[in-house]
Design a protein around this motif. Structure first.
Motif, PDB file in Angstrom:
ATOM      1  N   THR A  64       1.205  -0.962  -0.168  1.00 31.58           N
ATOM      2  CA  THR A  64      -0.129   0.120   0.246  1.00 31.58           C
ATOM      3  C   THR A  64       0.834   1.095  -0.351  1.00 31.58           C
ATOM      4  O   THR A  64       1.502   1.666   1.272  1.00 31.58           O
ATOM      5  CB  THR A  64      -0.693  -0.100   1.654  1.00 31.58           C
ATOM      6  N   PRO A  65       0.767   2.649  -1.135  1.00 32.46           N
ATOM      7  CA  PRO A  65       1.464   3.174  -0.922  1.00 32.46           C
ATOM      8  C   PRO A  65       1.259   3.948   0.718  1.00 32.46           C
ATOM      9  O   PRO A  65       0.306   3.893   1.017  1.00 32.46           O
ATOM     10  CB  PRO A  65       1.146   4.482  -2.257  1.00 32.46           C
ATOM     11  N   ALA A  66       2.557   4.620   1.339  1.00 35.32           N
ATOM     12  CA  ALA A  66       1.924   5.622   2.011  1.00 35.32           C
ATOM     13  C   ALA A  66       1.086   6.361   2.223  1.00 35.32           C
ATOM     14  O   ALA A  66       0.172   6.909   2.778  1.00 35.32           O
ATOM     15  CB  ALA A  66       3.234   6.073   2.160  1.00 35.32           C
ATOM     16  N   ASP A  67       0.989   7.583   0.954  1.00 34.06           N
ATOM     17  CA  ASP A  67      -0.082   7.847   0.864  1.00 34.06           C
ATOM     18  C   ASP A  67      -1.124   7.447   0.326  1.00 34.06           C
ATOM     19  O   ASP A  67      -2.799   8.464   0.573  1.00 34.06           O
ATOM     20  CB  ASP A  67       0.634   9.542   0.090  1.00 34.06           C
ATOM     21  N   GLN A  68      -1.583   6.785   1.285  1.00 31.50           N
ATOM     22  CA  GLN A  68      -3.053   5.876  -0.092  1.00 31.50           C
ATOM     23  C   GLN A  68      -4.152   5.355   1.271  1.00 31.50           C
ATOM     24  O   GLN A  68      -3.791   4.849   2.437  1.00 31.50           O
ATOM     25  CB  GLN A  68      -2.872   4.892  -1.192  1.00 31.50           C
ATOM     26  N   TYR A  69      -5.055   5.474   1.359  1.00 35.89           N
ATOM     27  CA  TYR A  69      -5.666   4.804   2.116  1.00 35.89           C
ATOM     28  C   TYR A  69      -5.530   3.323   2.396  1.00 35.89           C
ATOM     29  O   TYR A  69      -5.836   2.499   1.216  1.00 35.89           O
ATOM     30  CB  TYR A  69      -7.376   4.980   1.970  1.00 35.89           C
ATOM     31  N   VAL A  70      -5.548   2.565   3.540  1.00 37.26           N
ATOM     32  CA  VAL A  70      -4.976   1.301   3.998  1.00 37.26           C
ATOM     33  C   VAL A  70      -6.124   0.105   3.270  1.00 37.26           C
ATOM     34  O   VAL A  70      -6.015  -0.453   2.781  1.00 37.26           O
ATOM     35  CB  VAL A  70      -5.208   0.865   5.581  1.00 37.26           C
ATOM     36  N   PHE A  71      -8.012   1.022   2.956  1.00 40.57           N
ATOM     37  CA  PHE A  71      -8.982  -0.250   3.140  1.00 40.57           C
ATOM     38  C   PHE A  71      -9.427   0.718   1.926  1.00 40.57           C
ATOM     39  O   PHE A  71      -9.760   2.015   2.242  1.00 40.57           O
ATOM     40  CB  PHE A  71      -9.456  -0.322   4.234  1.00 40.57           C
ATOM     41  N   SER A  72      -9.180   0.330   0.776  1.00 30.53           N
ATOM     42  CA  SER A  72      -9.878   1.034  -0.188  1.00 30.53           C
ATOM     43  C   SER A  72     -10.399   0.217  -0.972  1.00 30.53           C
ATOM     44  O   SER A  72     -10.279  -1.392  -1.548  1.00 30.53           O
ATOM     45  CB  SER A  72      -8.481   1.426  -0.968  1.00 30.53           C
ATOM     46  N   PRO A  73     -11.624   0.059  -1.728  1.00 28.69           N
ATOM     47  CA  PRO A  73     -12.550  -0.688  -1.855  1.00 28.69           C
ATOM     48  C   PRO A  73     -12.182  -1.347  -3.702  1.00 28.69           C
ATOM     49  O   PRO A  73     -12.114  -2.669  -4.590  1.00 28.69           O
ATOM     50  CB  PRO A  73     -13.756   0.130  -2.171  1.00 28.69           C
ATOM     51  N   LYS A  74     -11.327   0.156  -4.452  1.00 26.21           N
ATOM     52  CA  LYS A  74     -11.010  -0.381  -5.025  1.00 26.21           C
ATOM     53  C   LYS A  74      -9.646  -1.331  -5.835  1.00 26.21           C
ATOM     54  O   LYS A  74      -9.566  -2.353  -5.962  1.00 26.21           O
ATOM     55  CB  LYS A  74      -9.939   0.815  -6.118  1.00 26.21           C
ATOM     56  N   ARG A  75      -9.266  -1.364  -4.461  1.00 23.96           N
ATOM     57  CA  ARG A  75      -7.753  -2.331  -4.382  1.00 23.96           C
ATOM     58  C   ARG A  75      -7.997  -3.710  -3.796  1.00 23.96           C
ATOM     59  O   ARG A  75      -8.085  -4.873  -4.035  1.00 23.96           O
ATOM     60  CB  ARG A  75      -6.948  -2.150  -3.194  1.00 23.96           C
ATOM     61  N   SER A  76      -9.254  -3.380  -3.092  1.00 26.24           N
ATOM     62  CA  SER A  76     -10.145  -5.287  -2.251  1.00 26.24           C
ATOM     63  C   SER A  76     -10.594  -5.463  -4.096  1.00 26.24           C
ATOM     64  O   SER A  76     -10.373  -6.762  -3.928  1.00 26.24           O
ATOM     65  CB  SER A  76     -11.386  -4.733  -1.624  1.00 26.24           C
ATOM     66  N   GLU A  77     -11.025  -4.506  -4.732  1.00 21.57           N
ATOM     67  CA  GLU A  77     -12.337  -6.037  -6.174  1.00 21.57           C
ATOM     68  C   GLU A  77     -10.652  -5.781  -7.271  1.00 21.57           C
ATOM     69  O   GLU A  77     -10.877  -7.544  -7.131  1.00 21.57           O
ATOM     70  CB  GLU A  77     -12.705  -4.201  -6.743  1.00 21.57           C
ATOM     71  N   GLU A  78      -9.576  -5.246  -6.461  1.00 25.85           N
ATOM     72  CA  GLU A  78      -8.091  -6.395  -7.806  1.00 25.85           C
ATOM     73  C   GLU A  78      -8.329  -7.131  -7.120  1.00 25.85           C
ATOM     74  O   GLU A  78      -7.720  -8.099  -7.430  1.00 25.85           O
ATOM     75  CB  GLU A  78      -7.738  -5.448  -7.564  1.00 25.85           C
TER      76      GLU A  78
END
Length: 401
Positions: free
Chosen positions: A274-288
């Motif tokens: 997870t990039p340092a400046d992005q949210y840890v819990f992201s629907p976009k990342r979860s979908e991926e």
């Protein structure tokens, strides 16, 4: 020959507030926009007819007097003020704006065309009666009435009305328990630990991790949802999450959340990659992640035609792409669905904060509850952990009673 002036006001619409308007000419030659109420409603059309008749009677001029601001006009000015005053760090209006506009909607619907200087205790009691008839709970009614008083306090501050009007409104006492006919609300209770344990395995992976962190830390859902790796200090045995923006930021308060070994074990997998400046819990990342897991579990060969078809389906069926972070509403919906699948009593994410407060008070006392939950006053910590009183009293009775 110049065109003859049209003295009949035109029925129009104010786009921002969806109110009906008409522009009239004043005795001094200036023009003034009058707000009539909800656009295309019967009440606004009746008010428009009344104004047209007044203008026609006075030779195309709308007579005025001092302090002639209507409630609708005052609400438009107040709306412009709160839209710029109650904003978050990104300049967007906070929930306070939404809550104020909800309460002031009753004032606009019932007394919009009336003059501000004519408003007093009888009118505010009328609003209260409407709220009681709508079966709103007593505490919410008192809150709405307080927000309406806040509007009139602003009007006094801006010298739109004399202070005597605000003093008269303050004389109206709030509704007391068991009096006034308003129903009582059900106090929020801690989540059932057994229900939480049964529902967690049926949640999506990201939601499961969020709920586990809420259960372990007692944090507010909005605090966990906005977490980024750059906000975490992992240099010590206990990780510290320092929130840049939170509920008390406008009061210059600080808020830190501490993650012990159990919370670290839940959080660590989600920090990887997870990039340092992005949210840890992201629907976009979860979908991926979900799509990748489904692809890895595929049994039949993936031919190019299949990939092309899947791309077309994704483009044609998804109306909104996944966002970068979960919202409190998204989280509550996912938790509710898991509870129903587990056939347990539905709980909300915020009830996990109450549950943690009760557990901490039973084991460590009220001061630890205040420190962990981030309260400034012990009275608020007592409110969250009130359910522990019976357990503590029974324990004391068994030992010394």
């Amino acid at each position: 020959m110049p065109r003859q002036r049209n003295v009949v006001p035109t029925y129009g619409r104010h786009i921002a507030t969806q109110q009906a308007t008409c522009t009239v000419r004043l005795p001094n030659g200036q023009r003034k926009v009058l707000y009539l109420g909800r656009y295309n409603s019967a009440a606004s059309k009746a008010e428009y007819s009344r104004i047209v008749s007044i203008v026609a009677t006075n030779g195309g001029v709308y007579p005025t007097k001092e302090n002639n601001l209507t409630v609708n006009e005052g609400l438009v000015l107040f709306g412009q003020f709160i839209d710029g005053y109650y904003v978050d760090a990104n300049g967007k209006p906070t929930r306070t704006v939404e809550n104020l506009k909800l309460a002031l909607g009753y004032l606009r619907r019932l007394f919009g065309p009336s003059l501000l200087i004519e408003f007093g205790p009888p009118q505010i009691k009328t609003i209260r009666s409407v709220l009681i008839n709508e079966r709103r709970v007593r505490t919410q009614i008192n809150k709405f009435i307080g927000q309406i008083r806040q509007f009139f306090r602003w009007c006094v501050e801006e010298e739109h009305i004399p202070p005597s009007i605000l003093e008269a409104l303050r004389a109206v006492r709030p509704l007391m328990p068991g009096r006034g006919g308003a129903k009582e609300g059900t106090p929020r209770q801690p989540a059932d630990p057994a229900a939480v344990d049964r529902a967690i395995p049926l949640m999506p992976p990201a939601v499961r991790a969020i709920v586990q962190l809420l259960r372990l830390t007692g944090a507010r859902p909005s605090e966990i949802l906005c977490m980024r790796p750059c906000d975490l200090d992992r240099s010590k045995e206990v990780w510290i999450f320092s929130l840049a923006h939170h509920k008390g930021s406008w009061q210059l308060k600080t808020r830190t959340i501490h993650f012990g070994p159990d919370a670290q074990a839940v959080l660590s997998p989600w920090l990887l990659g997870t990039p340092a400046d992005q949210y840890v819990f992201s629907p976009k990342r979860s979908e991926e992640i979900r799509s990748r897991e489904r692809s890895d579990a595929r049994v039949t060969p993936l031919w190019p035609s299949h990939s092309a078809r899947n791309d077309r389906k994704r483009r044609s069926t998804r109306r909104r792409p996944p966002s970068d972070r979960y919202t409190a509403a998204n989280l509550a919906t996912a938790v509710r669905r898991a509870c129903r699948r587990a056939d347990v009593e539905v709980f909300t994410p915020y009830q996990l904060r109450y549950l943690r407060a009760v557990e901490l008070r039973e084991r460590y006392g009220l001061e630890v509850v205040r420190a962990v939950l981030g309260h400034c006053a012990a009275s608020m910590s007592d409110h969250y952990s009130k359910a522990a009183d019976g357990i503590l009293a029974s324990r004391a009775a068994s030992e010394v009673g």
